[in-house]
Write a protein that holds these residues in place. Structure first.
Motif, PDB file in Angstrom:
ATOM      1  N   LYS A  95      12.186 -78.829-107.375  1.00 23.39           N
ATOM      2  CA  LYS A  95      12.562 -77.413-107.302  1.00 23.39           C
ATOM      3  C   LYS A  95      13.643 -77.157-106.259  1.00 23.39           C
ATOM      4  O   LYS A  95      14.587 -76.388-106.495  1.00 23.39           O
ATOM      5  CB  LYS A  95      11.319 -76.587-106.951  1.00 23.39           C
ATOM      6  CG  LYS A  95      11.497 -75.081-107.078  1.00 23.39           C
ATOM      7  CD  LYS A  95      11.418 -74.642-108.515  1.00 23.39           C
ATOM      8  CE  LYS A  95      11.376 -73.132-108.636  1.00 23.39           C
ATOM      9  NZ  LYS A  95      11.327 -72.690-110.043  1.00 23.39           N
ATOM     10  N   PHE A  96      13.520 -77.816-105.101  1.00 26.95           N
ATOM     11  CA  PHE A  96      14.412 -77.480-103.990  1.00 26.95           C
ATOM     12  C   PHE A  96      15.255 -78.646-103.486  1.00 26.95           C
ATOM     13  O   PHE A  96      16.054 -78.476-102.569  1.00 26.95           O
ATOM     14  CB  PHE A  96      13.597 -76.927-102.814  1.00 26.95           C
ATOM     15  CG  PHE A  96      12.867 -75.656-103.134  1.00 26.95           C
ATOM     16  CD1 PHE A  96      13.533 -74.444-103.157  1.00 26.95           C
ATOM     17  CD2 PHE A  96      11.505 -75.673-103.424  1.00 26.95           C
ATOM     18  CE1 PHE A  96      12.860 -73.267-103.452  1.00 26.95           C
ATOM     19  CE2 PHE A  96      10.820 -74.504-103.715  1.00 26.95           C
ATOM     20  CZ  PHE A  96      11.504 -73.297-103.738  1.00 26.95           C
ATOM     21  N   HIS A 152      13.016 -66.527-103.682  1.00 24.60           N
ATOM     22  CA  HIS A 152      12.724 -67.702-104.506  1.00 24.60           C
ATOM     23  C   HIS A 152      11.626 -68.550-103.862  1.00 24.60           C
ATOM     24  O   HIS A 152      10.723 -69.050-104.541  1.00 24.60           O
ATOM     25  CB  HIS A 152      14.007 -68.516-104.672  1.00 24.60           C
ATOM     26  CG  HIS A 152      13.941 -69.552-105.742  1.00 24.60           C
ATOM     27  ND1 HIS A 152      13.356 -69.330-106.974  1.00 24.60           N
ATOM     28  CD2 HIS A 152      14.375 -70.840-105.769  1.00 24.60           C
ATOM     29  CE1 HIS A 152      13.438 -70.421-107.707  1.00 24.60           C
ATOM     30  NE2 HIS A 152      14.038 -71.354-107.004  1.00 24.60           N
ATOM     31  N   HIS A 206       6.927 -81.860-107.255  1.00 25.70           N
ATOM     32  CA  HIS A 206       7.445 -80.634-107.867  1.00 25.70           C
ATOM     33  C   HIS A 206       8.291 -79.820-106.879  1.00 25.70           C
ATOM     34  O   HIS A 206       9.242 -79.148-107.291  1.00 25.70           O
ATOM     35  CB  HIS A 206       6.287 -79.798-108.417  1.00 25.70           C
ATOM     36  CG  HIS A 206       5.642 -80.409-109.622  1.00 25.70           C
ATOM     37  ND1 HIS A 206       6.196 -80.347-110.880  1.00 25.70           N
ATOM     38  CD2 HIS A 206       4.500 -81.144-109.752  1.00 25.70           C
ATOM     39  CE1 HIS A 206       5.428 -80.994-111.742  1.00 25.70           C
ATOM     40  NE2 HIS A 206       4.393 -81.487-111.076  1.00 25.70           N
ATOM     41  N   THR A 207       7.954 -79.899-105.610  1.00 22.10           N
ATOM     42  CA  THR A 207       8.764 -79.207-104.600  1.00 22.10           C
ATOM     43  C   THR A 207      10.135 -79.863-104.484  1.00 22.10           C
ATOM     44  O   THR A 207      11.157 -79.187-104.335  1.00 22.10           O
ATOM     45  CB  THR A 207       8.048 -79.219-103.232  1.00 22.10           C
ATOM     46  OG1 THR A 207       6.766 -78.594-103.368  1.00 22.10           O
ATOM     47  CG2 THR A 207       8.855 -78.460-102.186  1.00 22.10           C
ATOM     48  N   THR A 241      19.598 -70.925-101.169  1.00 22.03           N
ATOM     49  CA  THR A 241      18.289 -70.652-101.766  1.00 22.03           C
ATOM     50  C   THR A 241      17.721 -69.370-101.168  1.00 22.03           C
ATOM     51  O   THR A 241      17.558 -69.266 -99.954  1.00 22.03           O
ATOM     52  CB  THR A 241      17.308 -71.807-101.502  1.00 22.03           C
ATOM     53  OG1 THR A 241      17.848 -73.018-102.031  1.00 22.03           O
ATOM     54  CG2 THR A 241      15.960 -71.528-102.156  1.00 22.03           C
ATOM     55  N   TYR A 293       7.751 -69.134-105.184  1.00 25.08           N
ATOM     56  CA  TYR A 293       7.223 -70.490-105.382  1.00 25.08           C
ATOM     57  C   TYR A 293       5.884 -70.656-104.659  1.00 25.08           C
ATOM     58  O   TYR A 293       4.924 -71.193-105.217  1.00 25.08           O
ATOM     59  CB  TYR A 293       8.236 -71.505-104.858  1.00 25.08           C
ATOM     60  CG  TYR A 293       7.838 -72.953-105.077  1.00 25.08           C
ATOM     61  CD1 TYR A 293       7.892 -73.521-106.343  1.00 25.08           C
ATOM     62  CD2 TYR A 293       7.422 -73.748-104.012  1.00 25.08           C
ATOM     63  CE1 TYR A 293       7.534 -74.849-106.550  1.00 25.08           C
ATOM     64  CE2 TYR A 293       7.067 -75.075-104.206  1.00 25.08           C
ATOM     65  CZ  TYR A 293       7.124 -75.621-105.477  1.00 25.08           C
ATOM     66  OH  TYR A 293       6.758 -76.936-105.675  1.00 25.08           O
TER      67      TYR A 293
END
Length: 312
Positions: free
Chosen positions: A309-310, A191, A305-306, A187, A195
């Motif tokens: 996303k990750f 990015h 949401h984190t 990652t 975010y």
């Protein structure tokens, strides 16, 4: 009130802390590091890149990038951190002195230790090394909190001996931090910065911090707050999935309807109606997005949401 972490950065033969730092970036406003801890890599740019020092060059580039993006902040050596009537400061200072005395009076190891003795020597050395660093970081955090009443500073500790959380807020932050995903090695930092900079994401983060503050000031026990957190997360996850289905279906319907009407009106020269159709599309789209902010459990939406996303 910003939430910051004080990080005990140590240079090893490779950048072993990068994944941890990425995770901390997703939860805290800033990472504070004592400027003295960068001494080893401060002049690395003056040296030619080799296989042996490549990791140090990479570390230097990462730290410079994070400083430039206002994620990492340096602070000077805080000699005043030992001067306090605070009980925690007194206790930590005593522990630090005890460690140094123990180091001076440690038993004499043989010049040619056995494999078992060598292992014991390494364990003793690293335990002493990290424990002393952790105590120093805790002292720094206490003093930084004293210097800045508008922010909060939490230490990152490497040893179990110093993992002491006295306040309810510290314990709440710890169990939430445990829920933050650790980004994959691949990652990119760009990015993560992108975010963090997203306005919608930032609003979700602030909502989470607001819940943390309220939870810390409540009369609920930590176990009860953990139950509430789990319920909010589960409720939000289910409601968001339903909202997403509704959003996708409604968006498709709006796009198809607006496109058909737009083409029909353009072909007949009815430009005013065409513009109205496009305007109506924007209104419906905004309405659907507004509904998301009313989903139950939105206080912990940032975590959900984190993770999406990750999470690995």
């Amino acid at each position: 009130m910003s939430k910051n972490v004080v990080f005990p950065y140590v240079t090893f033969n490779r950048f072993i802390d990068e994944s941890t730092i990425k995770k901390l970036c997703l939860f805290y406003d800033n990472i504070f590091i004592s400027e003295g801890r960068f001494n080893i890599i401060s002049d690395i740019n003056t040296k030619e890149v080799t296989e042996e020092n490549y990791s140090l060059h990479y570390e230097k580039a990462v730290w410079d990038f994070l400083k430039d993006n206002n994620v990492v902040k340096e602070y000077p050596y805080l000699k005043e951190k030992f001067d306090s009537s605070n009980e925690d400061v007194t206790e930590l200072t005593t522990q630090l002195k005890s460690l140094f005395e123990k180091e001076r009076s440690k038993k004499n190891w043989p010049k040619t230790p056995t494999e078992e003795q060598l292992k014991e020597m390494k364990e003793e050395y690293f335990n002493h090394f990290f424990l002393s660093h952790d105590i120093s970081i805790r002292l720094d955090s206490i003093h930084l909190n004293k210097l800045d009443n508008t922010s909060e500073f939490y230490p990152v500790l490497r040893t179990a001996d110093t993992l002491k959380s006295d306040t309810k807020k510290e314990q709440i932050i710890q169990f939430i931090l445990n829920d933050i995903p650790e980004p994959d090695y691949n990652t990119s930092w760009d990015h993560i910065i992108e975010y963090r900079s997203d306005e919608s994401v930032r609003n979700k983060y602030l909502a989470l911090m607001n819940w943390v503050n309220k939870a810390a000031n409540s009369n609920l026990r930590l176990s009860e707050l953990k139950d509430e957190y789990d319920f909010l997360y589960s409720d939000y996850m289910q409601q968001f999935k339903l909202h997403k289905m509704k959003y996708n279906n409604s968006k498709l319907e709006v796009i198809l309807s607006s496109t058909i009407n737009f083409i029909a009106n353009i072909s007949t020269g009815n430009y005013v109606s065409s513009l109205k159709d496009l305007f109506q599309f924007n209104i419906k789209n905004a309405t659907l997005l507004q509904e998301e902010s009313k989903i139950p459990g939105k206080e912990i939406a940032y975590i959900y949401h984190t993770k999406m996303k990750f999470g690995k």
